[in-house]
Motif scaffolding. Structure first.
Motif, PDB file in Angstrom:
ATOM      1  N   GLU A  56     -59.351  40.604 -64.827  1.00 40.32           N
ATOM      2  CA  GLU A  56     -58.212  39.788 -64.397  1.00 40.32           C
ATOM      3  C   GLU A  56     -58.652  38.693 -63.442  1.00 40.32           C
ATOM      4  O   GLU A  56     -57.948  37.708 -63.277  1.00 40.32           O
ATOM      5  N   ILE A 112     -52.739  35.876 -64.313  1.00 37.33           N
ATOM      6  CA  ILE A 112     -54.087  36.270 -64.709  1.00 37.33           C
ATOM      7  C   ILE A 112     -54.438  35.605 -66.036  1.00 37.33           C
ATOM      8  O   ILE A 112     -53.529  35.330 -66.831  1.00 37.33           O
ATOM      9  N   PRO A 113     -55.707  35.335 -66.243  1.00 40.42           N
ATOM     10  CA  PRO A 113     -56.816  35.539 -65.317  1.00 40.42           C
ATOM     11  C   PRO A 113     -56.782  34.496 -64.202  1.00 40.42           C
ATOM     12  O   PRO A 113     -56.147  33.456 -64.345  1.00 40.42           O
ATOM     13  N   ASN A 114     -57.464  34.822 -63.115  1.00 40.89           N
ATOM     14  CA  ASN A 114     -57.584  33.852 -62.039  1.00 40.89           C
ATOM     15  C   ASN A 114     -58.996  33.878 -61.456  1.00 40.89           C
ATOM     16  O   ASN A 114     -59.715  34.857 -61.606  1.00 40.89           O
TER      17      ASN A 114
END
Lengths: 200, 74
Positions: A56, A112-114
């Motif tokens: 994530e 997410i994703p980050n």
């Protein structure tokens, strides 16, 4: 896996299929690179080399930026469709970075994703940055932490997922690693790998 | 009520799978392992659009994880 190492130490992964995650990370690091250096650490390093799992967040360190440079970087980032999850106030984001906290960057409309981004803070981060390995595939180029540091770091973090990442990287690269360097990082981080088959 | 889950056995099985998978990745061309991996990761990426937590809930979850660290790293 066919990995070609160039004389300058860069790693070429010819034929790798580019994932949506790779494209997301490249779109952010492409902006960061215009303002400062970065190095990717932790789980995404294992994923780049084929570990079969999602993530994530992607962890990276950047070199210190002064306030004006950071404001220009933030403006560019926002204009290109990204945002900081932590706050809409970029001054607050800059203060967080200066307080050695991580800030998160995602595509607008997504959580997410980050990218979890921090200023580098200690000798390990400085080593990862100064000895970063360039990885290339398709039209993408990333800078990643040396594997000899990533394996001990993952053992140090110590969750099941982290230990699996360490074992995966060890199984993949064990013949090509600098054993003395790996041993020295394991000693400095006070971790051992024998119980997982990581023997240096 | 008895929980018959053996955490250590599960951990060892997972590590054995990771080792087998790494050996397989070493053996096959990049196009092969990366195609399989891309299918998995792209599905995860697409599904992430439906992420259930709001921005503030997500950040709260991470703050809580830091107080009780399993890990906060990707």
């Amino acid at each position: 896996m066919r990995i070609a190492s160039a004389p300058d130490g860069s790693i070429q992964i010819d034929g790798k299929v580019v994932t949506a995650l790779d494209r997301f990370v490249a779109s952010v690091t492409g902006i960061i690179e215009q303002y400062t250096r970065y190095v990717i650490i932790s789980g995404y390093v294992a994923i780049l080399f084929g570990r079969a799992r999602g993530t994530e967040d992607i962890d990276l360190y950047i070199d210190y930026m002064d306030r004006d440079t950071f404001m220009s970087f933030s403006k560019d980032l926002l204009e290109q469709g990204f945002y900081f999850l932590n706050s809409d106030d970029t001054s607050e984001i800059y203060s967080m970075l200066c307080d050695r906290l991580a800030v998160r960057i995602a595509k607008a409309g997504r959580i997410i994703p980050n990218i979890e981004m921090k200023f580098k803070k200690d000798d390990f981060d400085r080593y990862a940055m100064s000895r970063a390995k360039r990885v290339q595939f398709d039209d993408i180029r990333f800078f990643i932490s040396p594997i000899e540091l990533q394996i001990p770091y993952k053992l140090y973090l110590g969750s099941d997922k982290d230990i699996e990442d360490a074992v995966y990287l060890w199984m993949l690269f064990r013949e090509t690693l600098d054993g003395d360097l790996l041993r020295s990082f394991m000693e400095r981080l006070q971790v051992r790998g024998e119980q997982y088959g990581i023997e240096v | 009520m008895e929980l018959r889950f053996n955490r250590e056995k599960n951990r060892q099985e997972r590590l054995a799978f990771v080792r087998r998978h790494a050996l397989w990745v070493r053996e096959v061309p990049n196009e092969v392992w990366s195609r399989e991996q891309a299918d998995l990761i792209d599905a995860f990426f697409e599904n992430a659009e439906n992420f259930a937590l709001s921005r503030s809930e997500y950040l709260r979850m991470h703050r809580a994880r830091r107080r009780h660290p399993e890990t906060v790293h990707g």
